[in-house]
Write an enzyme that holds these catalytic residues in place. Structure first.
Site, PDB file in Angstrom:
ATOM      1  N   GLY A  45       6.102   4.319  49.027  1.00  9.41           N
ATOM      2  CA  GLY A  45       5.505   3.798  50.516  1.00  9.41           C
ATOM      3  C   GLY A  45       3.874   4.444  50.311  1.00  9.41           C
TER       4      GLY A  45
ATOM      5  NE  ARG B 122       9.722   1.618  49.146  1.00  7.61           N
ATOM      6  CZ  ARG B 122       9.224   2.704  49.398  1.00  7.61           C
ATOM      7  NH1 ARG B 122       9.900   3.870  48.776  1.00  7.61           N
ATOM      8  NH2 ARG B 122       8.695   3.144  50.779  1.00  7.61           N
TER       9      ARG B 122
ATOM     10  CG  ASP C  66      11.234  12.906  45.957  1.00  8.87           C
ATOM     11  OD1 ASP C  66      10.776  11.908  46.102  1.00  8.87           O
ATOM     12  OD2 ASP C  66      12.241  13.501  46.234  1.00  8.87           O
ATOM     13  CG  ASP C  67      13.329   9.196  44.196  1.00  7.80           C
ATOM     14  OD1 ASP C  67      14.027   9.997  43.632  1.00  7.80           O
ATOM     15  OD2 ASP C  67      13.166   9.036  45.388  1.00  7.80           O
TER      16      ASP C  67
ATOM     17  CE  LYS D 272       3.716   7.959  47.485  1.00  9.69           C
ATOM     18  NZ  LYS D 272       4.542   6.762  47.675  1.00  9.69           N
ATOM     19  CB  THR D 273       5.747  11.462  49.816  1.00  6.03           C
ATOM     20  OG1 THR D 273       6.492  11.147  50.932  1.00  6.03           O
ATOM     21  CG2 THR D 273       5.803  12.889  49.564  1.00  6.03           C
ATOM     22  CB  ILE D 274       3.398  10.439  55.157  1.00  5.74           C
ATOM     23  CG1 ILE D 274       4.714   9.625  55.288  1.00  5.74           C
ATOM     24  CG2 ILE D 274       2.223   9.528  54.692  1.00  5.74           C
ATOM     25  CD1 ILE D 274       4.551   8.712  56.794  1.00  5.74           C
ATOM     26  CG  ASP D 275       8.819  11.288  53.477  1.00  2.00           C
ATOM     27  OD1 ASP D 275       8.016  10.454  54.554  1.00  2.00           O
ATOM     28  OD2 ASP D 275       9.579  10.804  52.728  1.00  2.00           O
TER      29      ASP D 275
ATOM     30  CE  LYS E  88       7.737   5.414  86.611  1.00  2.00           C
ATOM     31  NZ  LYS E  88       7.621   4.472  87.782  1.00  2.00           N
TER      32      LYS E  88
ATOM     33  CG  MET F  84       8.427   7.319  57.907  1.00  2.00           C
ATOM     34  SD  MET F  84       7.194   6.268  57.197  1.00  2.00           S
ATOM     35  CE  MET F  84       8.156   4.742  57.844  1.00  2.00           C
ATOM     36  N   GLY F  85       9.890  10.488  57.893  1.00  2.00           N
ATOM     37  CA  GLY F  85       9.820  11.761  56.993  1.00  2.00           C
ATOM     38  C   GLY F  85      11.200  11.681  56.386  1.00  2.00           C
TER      39      GLY F  85
ATOM     40  CD  GLU G 131      12.633   7.817  58.254  1.00  2.00           C
ATOM     41  OE1 GLU G 131      12.161   6.568  58.287  1.00  2.00           O
ATOM     42  OE2 GLU G 131      11.932   8.750  57.580  1.00  2.00           O
TER      43      GLU G 131
ATOM     44  CD  GLU H  83       4.112   2.900  64.506  1.00  2.00           C
ATOM     45  OE1 GLU H  83       4.561   2.423  65.396  1.00  2.00           O
ATOM     46  OE2 GLU H  83       4.320   3.590  63.547  1.00  2.00           O
TER      47      GLU H  83
END
Length: 545
Positions: free
Chosen positions: A77, A141, A171-172, A198-201, A238, A246-247, A307, A419
């Site tokens: 990703g 991927r 990691d993968d 790399k990973t935003i997670d 109200k 995500m994560g 997530e 996003e």
């Protein structure tokens, strides 16, 4: 490419480098390393790349380097800053020898196997400096795990005269990089393999990797929108906003966004698992916060949901594990969708069958959707935010009949994921990624393989950052994947004894009852250092001595 005003201005930004990478570079080697667990098995699987020392780059004497060609792959990703890794890599090898060349493999690891590539020239590189996305060469991927893939890749590597491959991934993907490095080392192919974290997670982190790139920018992007929603909630007064973030498995993004925005509720999956909480426990907790705020006249609020929550509820985790094994069998993979539910109910153990039957049909169906290429449940497609709000509404309705709840409850739903994955990188990620790319170039120049580029001490000014490399085998252990034990990089989950969670836990009761919202606003690229160059709350708390 047509450029926005921001992109034109950002192209002029020169990322900051650690002192150890600014001029002539020397290698400082540490002691031999070992894997975090399962040492004998990992050593047996990686005899040629196991036990290597940690590397640190320090100022050194001038050296001359022969030209060398490099291939780069974006894997998995997207994450903000990937282009700057490639820019740092390009500038790094050109600084060592202007005759060196960089080739980008198109659409991920599959580009290496299928021989789809482009030479990345200065004209191309300059269009993508300090930009988000992976569109320079695209990502994919495809898993690099079979000998025929390695051999097919070797054909184009030899044809292009490539000395080293850089795999930018999570990691993968970095596990695959380690397998590829071992294969080429065992075959004495003369091809080095280097990884970048790399990973935003945020789950690719350990004692050597402070953070994975993209996490900073993604969290700031989500925090801006959460802050906007909270301001809207505080204006209309109200709606309850249920926001899934995500994560994948870990709750790092949800926790960081909570620290930045101070919502009324943030569920942390790792705490749910540690406390052996049920789905009803979570629903009851949220409903009580809603009822307490309603008693104060506040029929509005925000709930942050990681997530991967569904995988951490112990009963659900056991169900998913059994479903993974069942769906990985030849019989399971051949099933038609309309036959799946009945077949699963006949195969599940009694306890897991009861849980499966208790779920709404839609959620149960989402648990059996096609896995991703690494065998993971695609948790982003499970609408946990709607499941929780529906169950909270039902519980509040029951409490209203019992006289326990006298407020109003209207829910709105959001999922923030894509996003944040391709946002223009923050100054932190722009600098961090450029330094990672430069570190990768230096690892290759010094003949290293099976390493991941690292940059540490990143809450200090960039000049004081420490760059180097860590053997990928050092981070590995054995885990069950698709029904088999495999060597993988150990995921970093939220530590309940860590400073970020402790800070959150010490303040959440106040946030739950009161309206303590913080509105972080958009990422700032130009202006005061304290606004533009600030690291995540997570890193600041972790690095506080």
């Amino acid at each position: 490419m047509e450029k926005s005003a921001l992109q034109i201005a950002r192209a002029a930004y020169q990322p900051k480098l650690p002192k150890g990478l600014q001029g002539n570079v020397s290698v400082k080697e540490g002691a031999p390393t070992q894997s975090v667990a399962d040492q004998e098995e990992i050593k047996k699987l990686f005899p040629n790349t196991y036990g290597m020392p940690l590397i640190e780059f320090v100022p050194g004497e001038a050296q001359s380097y022969a030209p060398f060609n490099v291939g780069v792959i974006l894997s998995g990703g997207q994450a903000p800053g990937g282009h700057n890794v490639i820019c740092g890599l390009f500038d790094g090898i050109k600084r060592l020898n202007p005759e060196s060349k960089l080739y980008g493999f198109i659409l991920g690891p599959g580009g290496l196997v299928d021989h789809k590539y482009i030479e990345l020239t200065a004209d191309i590189i300059d269009q993508y400096r300090n930009t988000g996305g992976f569109d320079m060469i695209g990502s994919g991927r495809t898993k690099l795990e079979k000998e025929e893939q390695f051999e097919k890749g070797l054909e184009i590597i030899k044809e292009l005269g490539i000395k080293a491959i850089v795999i930018i991934g999570g990691d993968d993907s970095n596990t695959n990089a380690c397998v590829l490095a071992e294969y080429y080392a065992a075959k004495k192919c003369g091809v080095q393999v280097i990884g970048c974290p790399k990973t935003i997670d945020g789950d690719l982190k350990n004692e050597q990797i402070e953070t994975s790139f993209g996490f900073d920018t993604a969290c700031k992007t989500y925090a801006e929108v959460i802050g906007n929603i909270q301001r809207d909630a505080n204006s209309a007064r109200k709606y309850w906003h249920f926001i899934k973030l995500m994560g994948r498995s870990a709750s790092h993004i949800a926790l960081e966004c909570a620290l930045q925005c101070q919502p009324n509720v943030c569920i942390v999956s790792e705490e749910v698992e540690a406390k052996n909480q049920t789905l009803d426990d979570i629903v009851t907790y949220i409903a009580q916060v809603v009822a307490d705020r309603a008693a104060d006249g506040n029929n509005f609020g925000t709930v942050l949901i990681p997530e991967g929550l569904i995988e951490f509820i112990p009963a659900m985790k056991a169900l998913i594990a059994e479903l993974n094994d069942l769906l990985a069998t030849p019989e399971g993979t051949a099933l038609a969708k309309d036959q799946q539910r009945e077949w699963i109910l006949n195969k599940l153990s009694a306890a897991n069958k009861a849980v499966y039957e208790s779920l709404p049909l839609g959620v149960a169906a989402q648990l059996t959707m096609e896995r991703d290429p690494h065998g993971n449940v695609q948790v982003s497609l499970i609408e946990t935010e709607k499941l929780l709000s529906e169950m909270v509404a039902n519980k509040l309705a029951a409490w209203k009949k019992e006289g326990k709840f006298n407020g109003k409850f209207s829910a709105l739903h959001h999922f923030f994921g894509y996003e944040g994955r391709c946002a223009a990188p923050s100054n932190y990620d722009a600098d961090y990624c450029y330094a990672l790319g430069t570190s990768a170039a230096m690892l290759m120049a010094n003949g290293k393989t099976g390493y991941m580029a690292i940059v540490k001490n990143t809450t200090a000014p960039a000049a004081e950052w420490i760059a180097g490399g860590v053997p990928i085998t050092m981070m590995m252990n054995m885990e069950k994947r698709n029904g088999e034990m495999k060597p993988v990089i150990k995921k970093a989950l939220v530590r309940l004894d860590g400073a970020p969670f402790k800070e959150f836990a010490s303040r959440r009761n106040q946030w739950a009852r009161e309206t303590c919202f913080v509105y972080p606003g958009p990422i700032q690229y130009f202006g005061p250092t304290e606004v533009c160059d600030q690291a995540t709350k997570t890193l600041q708390l972790e690095q506080t001595k």
